[in-house]
Enzyme design. Structure first.
Site, PDB file in Angstrom:
ATOM      1  N   ASN A   9       0.872  -1.179   0.000  1.00  0.00           N
ATOM      2  CA  ASN A   9       0.000   0.000   0.000  1.00  0.00           C
ATOM      3  C   ASN A   9       0.904   1.222   0.000  1.00  0.00           C
ATOM      4  OD1 ASN A   9      -1.776   2.064   0.550  1.00  0.00           O
ATOM      5  ND2 ASN A   9      -2.347   1.333   2.595  1.00  0.00           N
ATOM      6  N   TRP A  10       1.014   1.851  -1.165  1.00  0.00           N
ATOM      7  CA  TRP A  10       1.962   2.973  -1.285  1.00  0.00           C
ATOM      8  C   TRP A  10       1.407   4.255  -0.685  1.00  0.00           C
ATOM      9  CZ3 TRP A  10       3.954   2.141  -7.059  1.00  0.00           C
ATOM     10  CH2 TRP A  10       4.634   0.926  -7.110  1.00  0.00           C
ATOM     11  N   LYS A  11       0.156   4.235  -0.289  1.00  0.00           N
ATOM     12  CA  LYS A  11      -0.480   5.413   0.330  1.00  0.00           C
ATOM     13  C   LYS A  11      -0.255   6.660  -0.538  1.00  0.00           C
ATOM     14  CE  LYS A  11      -0.198   3.135   4.763  1.00  0.00           C
ATOM     15  NZ  LYS A  11      -0.117   3.230   6.215  1.00  0.00           N
ATOM     16  N   HIS A  94      -9.545   1.243   4.790  1.00  0.00           N
ATOM     17  CA  HIS A  94      -8.271   1.365   5.502  1.00  0.00           C
ATOM     18  C   HIS A  94      -8.461   2.273   6.718  1.00  0.00           C
ATOM     19  CE1 HIS A  94      -4.152   2.480   6.436  1.00  0.00           C
ATOM     20  NE2 HIS A  94      -3.807   1.357   5.831  1.00  0.00           N
ATOM     21  N   GLU A  96      -6.818   4.625   7.840  1.00  0.00           N
ATOM     22  CA  GLU A  96      -6.603   6.056   7.577  1.00  0.00           C
ATOM     23  C   GLU A  96      -7.838   6.685   6.938  1.00  0.00           C
ATOM     24  OE1 GLU A  96      -2.896   5.466   5.525  1.00  0.00           O
ATOM     25  OE2 GLU A  96      -2.003   4.870   7.431  1.00  0.00           O
ATOM     26  N   GLU A 166      -5.495  -5.002  10.477  1.00  0.00           N
ATOM     27  CA  GLU A 166      -4.458  -4.003  10.708  1.00  0.00           C
ATOM     28  C   GLU A 166      -4.752  -3.261  12.008  1.00  0.00           C
ATOM     29  OE1 GLU A 166      -2.402  -2.894   6.776  1.00  0.00           O
ATOM     30  OE2 GLU A 166      -4.086  -1.543   7.052  1.00  0.00           O
ATOM     31  N   GLY A 172       2.472   2.094  10.848  1.00  0.00           N
ATOM     32  CA  GLY A 172       3.440   3.181  10.721  1.00  0.00           C
ATOM     33  C   GLY A 172       4.124   3.552  12.026  1.00  0.00           C
ATOM     34  N   SER A 212       3.376  -2.306  10.302  1.00  0.00           N
ATOM     35  CA  SER A 212       4.823  -2.383  10.497  1.00  0.00           C
ATOM     36  C   SER A 212       5.433  -3.724  10.085  1.00  0.00           C
ATOM     37  CB  SER A 212       5.197  -2.028  11.945  1.00  0.00           C
ATOM     38  OG  SER A 212       4.789  -0.700  12.238  1.00  0.00           O
ATOM     39  N   GLY A 233       2.797  -1.182   4.308  1.00  0.00           N
ATOM     40  CA  GLY A 233       2.816   0.241   3.998  1.00  0.00           C
ATOM     41  C   GLY A 233       4.234   0.715   3.750  1.00  0.00           C
ATOM     42  N   GLY A 234       4.829   1.323   4.762  1.00  0.00           N
ATOM     43  CA  GLY A 234       6.152   1.943   4.648  1.00  0.00           C
ATOM     44  C   GLY A 234       7.186   1.082   3.939  1.00  0.00           C
TER      45      GLY A 234
HETATM   46  P1  PGA Z   1       2.792   0.185   7.695  1.00  0.00           P
HETATM   47  O1  PGA Z   1       1.309   0.390   7.083  1.00  0.00           O
HETATM   48  O2  PGA Z   1       3.316  -1.090   7.088  1.00  0.00           O
HETATM   49  O3  PGA Z   1       3.548   1.386   7.291  1.00  0.00           O
HETATM   50  O4  PGA Z   1       2.617   0.066   9.183  1.00  0.00           O
HETATM   51  C1  PGA Z   1       0.453  -0.670   6.839  1.00  0.00           C
HETATM   52  C2  PGA Z   1      -0.832  -0.194   6.235  1.00  0.00           C
HETATM   53  O5  PGA Z   1      -1.327   0.867   6.648  1.00  0.00           O
HETATM   54  O6  PGA Z   1      -1.400  -0.841   5.329  1.00  0.00           O
END
Ligand code: PGA
Length: 248
Positions: A9-11, A94, A96, A166, A172, A212, A233-234
């Site tokens: 997930n490149w956000k 998600h 977010e 999640e 993050g 993470s 994500g990251g």
């Molecule tokens: P993260 O994000 O790996 O940076 O913790 C995961 C996500 O939000 O899908």
């Protein structure tokens, strides 16, 4: 048999040019991955990434969509457009989006239905906040999210549904849920799926862990019987690191 799935997930990261560089760097590194590999760039990079991923084993997903097919919804993207571009997956609900854009379970349910109606594979995200975990209501929150987001979908091809657990406090933050905790909640999600989707689908549905995930913890997570993959994500923003996760 649940085929493992590793999704990035490149956000809100990577310009179209940077996204193209990332997917091109990734292609040779993940070509032997046993898992299904998915990348989810921003809407504006989808076209470039889709073209670059053609003929490779990398599949492409969007990060969101609106539930309507078309109309006066300024700034929104329809599942019809995503399907027309050959996007295969779409992340929905998600944390977010729940947190910053106030998406409710009811709204996410409409999106899941609309994605399935148009032949997109939804990656439905659920997860508790730190406050909810500390209050001891993790299972109530997750149970409600799963049941409400997956309500009334019987007419669709539910084999395409993917769920991602999640925990919000692990996204993050560098704090990963322990593999035992993640496995326990994912096992609970599977039980809930039995009630909403039925026994067969509950056994066949892939449930990912997210929060993470890195190359240093993917293997132990994937060893757990209930965990079928990861939403990353990251660590998905770096080709070498994401490739290590994808081939864990
Ligand atoms: P993260 O994000 O790996 O940076 O913790 C995961 C996500 O939000 O899908």
């Amino acid at each position: 048999m649940r085929v493992p799935l590793i999704a990035g997930n490149w956000k809100m990261n990577k310009t179209p040019k940077e996204a193209l560089e990332l997917v091109n760097a990734l292609k040779p590194l993940v070509q032997n991955a046993a898992a299904e590999v998915v990348v989810c760039p921003t809407f504006v990079a989808l076209s470039d990434v889709l073209k670059a991923a053609e003929g490779s084993n990398i599949k492409v997903g969007a990060q969101n969509m609106y539930h309507q097919d078309s109309g006066a919804y300024t700034g929104e993207i329809s599942p019809v457009f995503l399907k027309a571009m050959n996007v295969e997956f779409v992340i929905l609900g998600h944390s977010e989006r729940r947190q910053y854009f106030l998406e409710s379970n009811e709204e996410i349910n409409k999106k899941v239905a609309s994605a399935l109606k148009h032949g997109l594979k939804p990656i439905l995200c659920v997860g508790e906040t730190l406050e909810e975990r500390e209050k001891g209501i993790t299972f109530d929150v997750i149970g409600e999210q799963v049941k409400k987001c997956l309500a009334d979908l019987q007419q669709y091809n539910l084999e395409d549904v993917v769920v991602a657990y999640e925990p919000v406090w692990a996204i993050g933050t560098g704090r990963t849920a322990t593999k035992e905790d993640a496995n326990e909640v994912i096992g609970f999600i599977r039980q809930q799926l039995k009630e909403v989707l039925g026994e067969k689908l509950s056994v066949n549905t892939r449930i990912l862990y997210g929060g993470s995930v890195k190359s240093s913890n993917i293997r132990e997570l994937m060893e757990m019987p209930e965990i079928d993959g990861a939403l990353v994500g990251g660590a998905s923003l770096d080709a070498a690191e994401f490739a290590k996760i994808a081939i864990y």
